[in-house]
Design a protein around this motif. Structure first.
Motif, PDB file in Angstrom:
ATOM      1  N   THR A  48      47.403  22.084  51.066  1.00 59.44           N
ATOM      2  CA  THR A  48      46.330  22.695  50.462  1.00 59.44           C
ATOM      3  C   THR A  48      46.679  23.552  49.222  1.00 59.44           C
ATOM      4  N   THR A  49      45.110  23.144  48.299  1.00 60.82           N
ATOM      5  CA  THR A  49      45.569  24.430  47.240  1.00 60.82           C
ATOM      6  C   THR A  49      44.961  25.177  46.427  1.00 60.82           C
ATOM      7  N   ILE A  50      45.694  25.712  45.787  1.00 64.21           N
ATOM      8  CA  ILE A  50      44.527  27.119  45.951  1.00 64.21           C
ATOM      9  C   ILE A  50      43.833  27.184  44.642  1.00 64.21           C
ATOM     10  N   GLU A  51      43.231  26.971  44.826  1.00 68.28           N
ATOM     11  CA  GLU A  51      42.032  27.204  42.936  1.00 68.28           C
ATOM     12  C   GLU A  51      42.135  28.223  42.311  1.00 68.28           C
ATOM     13  N   ASN A  52      41.409  29.081  43.298  1.00 66.14           N
ATOM     14  CA  ASN A  52      40.454  30.355  42.632  1.00 66.14           C
ATOM     15  C   ASN A  52      40.564  31.419  43.256  1.00 66.14           C
ATOM     16  N   VAL A  53      41.688  32.337  43.074  1.00 69.61           N
ATOM     17  CA  VAL A  53      41.675  33.606  44.389  1.00 69.61           C
ATOM     18  C   VAL A  53      41.077  34.746  43.736  1.00 69.61           C
ATOM     19  N   GLU A  54      40.018  35.710  43.465  1.00 67.71           N
ATOM     20  CA  GLU A  54      40.174  37.168  43.057  1.00 67.71           C
ATOM     21  C   GLU A  54      39.554  37.800  45.129  1.00 67.71           C
ATOM     22  N   ILE A  55      40.933  38.684  44.453  1.00 68.11           N
ATOM     23  CA  ILE A  55      40.851  38.869  45.558  1.00 68.11           C
ATOM     24  C   ILE A  55      41.446  40.160  45.748  1.00 68.11           C
ATOM     25  N   HIS A  56      40.743  41.637  46.261  1.00 64.41           N
ATOM     26  CA  HIS A  56      42.134  42.673  45.614  1.00 64.41           C
ATOM     27  C   HIS A  56      41.351  43.861  46.478  1.00 64.41           C
TER      28      HIS A  56
END
Length: 169
Positions: A48-56
């Protein structure tokens, strides 16, 4: 609409990864805690590759609505806010997603407008994670199974850094 129950976030992640390996893109629509836990579980899968994470955390930005957690057929992972308000255009609403090869898994507590946003998906189901099945702890082998494996190129450290520095005030 079908309802699918999962005994743990690990089971949901495995379902999503299996479907992705079958050539599907899978988007789970979840609130913060579930989205964060699912991301950790998805990152445990090889390749797996994390491309974009926008979580808060909701208190950080005042956002308390759903997140889209997506994995595609190349095992790339994205997390993004589901609801957006764009001042320049006046847009307020849930971003649309879907397609013939898209599976939409929608939290049973999610806003009903999310179903409209996912309307073009090939398959839509309501989901619930019934609670991690073995216990309520984070110390048992069931919860930490993937953490004991070696992560290539420091993926574990990166995930921990993201959650320690970007999910708290």
């Amino acid at each position: 609409m079908d309802t699918i129950s999962f005994l743990s976030h690990a089971d949901l992640a495995e379902y999503m990864a299996d479907k992705a390996l079958d050539g599907k893109t899978v988007t789970a629509v979840l609130f913060y805690e579930d989205a964060k836990t699912l991301l950790k579980e998805l990152a445990c899968f090889e390749d797996t590759t994390i491309e974009n994470v926008e979580i808060h955390e909701p208190v950080y930005k005042g956002y308390s609505k759903e997140f889209y957690v997506t994995i595609d057929d190349t095992l790339r992972i994205w997390v993004d806010e589901a609801y957006h308000e764009v001042e320049e255009t006046g847009f307020k609403g849930y971003y649309r997603f879907g397609g013939e090869d898209v599976i939409a898994l929608i939290d049973s507590e999610a806003n009903s407008l999310v179903i409209k946003a996912a309307a073009e998906s090939g398959y839509i189901a309501e989901i619930e994670v019934v609670a991690d099945a073995c216990c309520d702890c984070e110390c048992c082998e069931y919860h930490n199974e993937c953490i004991t494996e070696e992560f290539e190129e420091g993926l574990r450290d990166l995930i921990e850094y993201i959650f320690e520095h970007f999910t708290e005030e």
